[in-house]
Write a protein that holds these residues in place. Sequence first.
Motif, PDB file in Angstrom:
ATOM      1  N   UNK A  23       1.025  -1.424   0.190  1.00 32.15           N
ATOM      2  CA  UNK A  23      -0.170  -0.188   0.162  1.00 32.15           C
ATOM      3  C   UNK A  23       0.732   1.208   0.042  1.00 32.15           C
ATOM      4  N   UNK A  24       1.854   0.835   1.099  1.00 34.57           N
ATOM      5  CA  UNK A  24       2.942   2.357   0.770  1.00 34.57           C
ATOM      6  C   UNK A  24       3.428   2.842  -0.054  1.00 34.57           C
ATOM      7  N   UNK A  25       3.817   1.493  -0.892  1.00 37.66           N
ATOM      8  CA  UNK A  25       4.658   1.276  -2.317  1.00 37.66           C
ATOM      9  C   UNK A  25       3.731   2.049  -3.613  1.00 37.66           C
ATOM     10  N   UNK A  26       2.460   1.792  -3.511  1.00 40.29           N
ATOM     11  CA  UNK A  26       1.575   2.383  -4.327  1.00 40.29           C
ATOM     12  C   UNK A  26       1.266   3.759  -4.103  1.00 40.29           C
ATOM     13  N   UNK A  27       1.520   4.165  -2.568  1.00 41.58           N
ATOM     14  CA  UNK A  27       0.525   5.607  -2.732  1.00 41.58           C
ATOM     15  C   UNK A  27       1.961   5.967  -2.826  1.00 41.58           C
ATOM     16  N   UNK A  56       4.230   5.693  -5.913  1.00 42.24           N
ATOM     17  CA  UNK A  56       4.670   5.733  -6.494  1.00 42.24           C
ATOM     18  C   UNK A  56       3.551   6.459  -7.212  1.00 42.24           C
ATOM     19  N   UNK A  57       1.944   7.128  -6.927  1.00 46.30           N
ATOM     20  CA  UNK A  57       1.155   7.524  -7.276  1.00 46.30           C
ATOM     21  C   UNK A  57       1.777   9.165  -7.448  1.00 46.30           C
ATOM     22  N   UNK A  58       2.415   9.031  -6.026  1.00 47.07           N
ATOM     23  CA  UNK A  58       3.134  10.489  -5.715  1.00 47.07           C
ATOM     24  C   UNK A  58       4.747  10.910  -6.527  1.00 47.07           C
ATOM     25  N   UNK A  59       5.127   9.831  -6.452  1.00 51.88           N
ATOM     26  CA  UNK A  59       6.481   9.987  -7.623  1.00 51.88           C
ATOM     27  C   UNK A  59       6.437  10.274  -9.041  1.00 51.88           C
ATOM     28  N   UNK A  60       5.608   8.892  -9.498  1.00 52.65           N
ATOM     29  CA  UNK A  60       5.296   9.026 -11.410  1.00 52.65           C
ATOM     30  C   UNK A  60       4.866  10.495 -11.434  1.00 52.65           C
TER      31      UNK A  60
END
Length: 134
Positions: free
Chosen positions: A106-110, A112-116
């Motif tokens: 969940x943390x990685x997805x969040x 990535x949603x921010x970094x991409x």
Amino acid sequence: MGSDTKVYTLAEVSKHNSNKDCWLIIDGKVYDVTKFLEDHPGGDEVLLSATGKDATDDFEDVGHSTTARAMMDEYYVGEIDASTVPTKVKYTPPKQPRYNQDKTSDFIIKLLQFLVPLAILGLAVAIRIYTKSA
């Protein structure tokens, strides 16, 4: 174990399975952990998912500290009538590690949603600056 120790059946303990009223069975003892739910480092869902059964394995698999074990005394309400606890459901995979992996992904997805989008924006700005100066 004094004569005033209350003995509960699994059916009785199983009724206490909400975040307003949460009882657990660990090592043959019954604990009312309702007041502790919001302070539990593993989150209240872990405790709530351990209601209505013998939670000893779940408790042991996580490896609680001696401090955690000492704190349990204040939540002690009685003993469990062992004959009311089914032995066939002995092995249940530990909830904690799986729960933590979900947290991580969940943390990685969040992240990535921010970094991409940030990376795309940075790239667009860089291209714009580069093409203007060229």
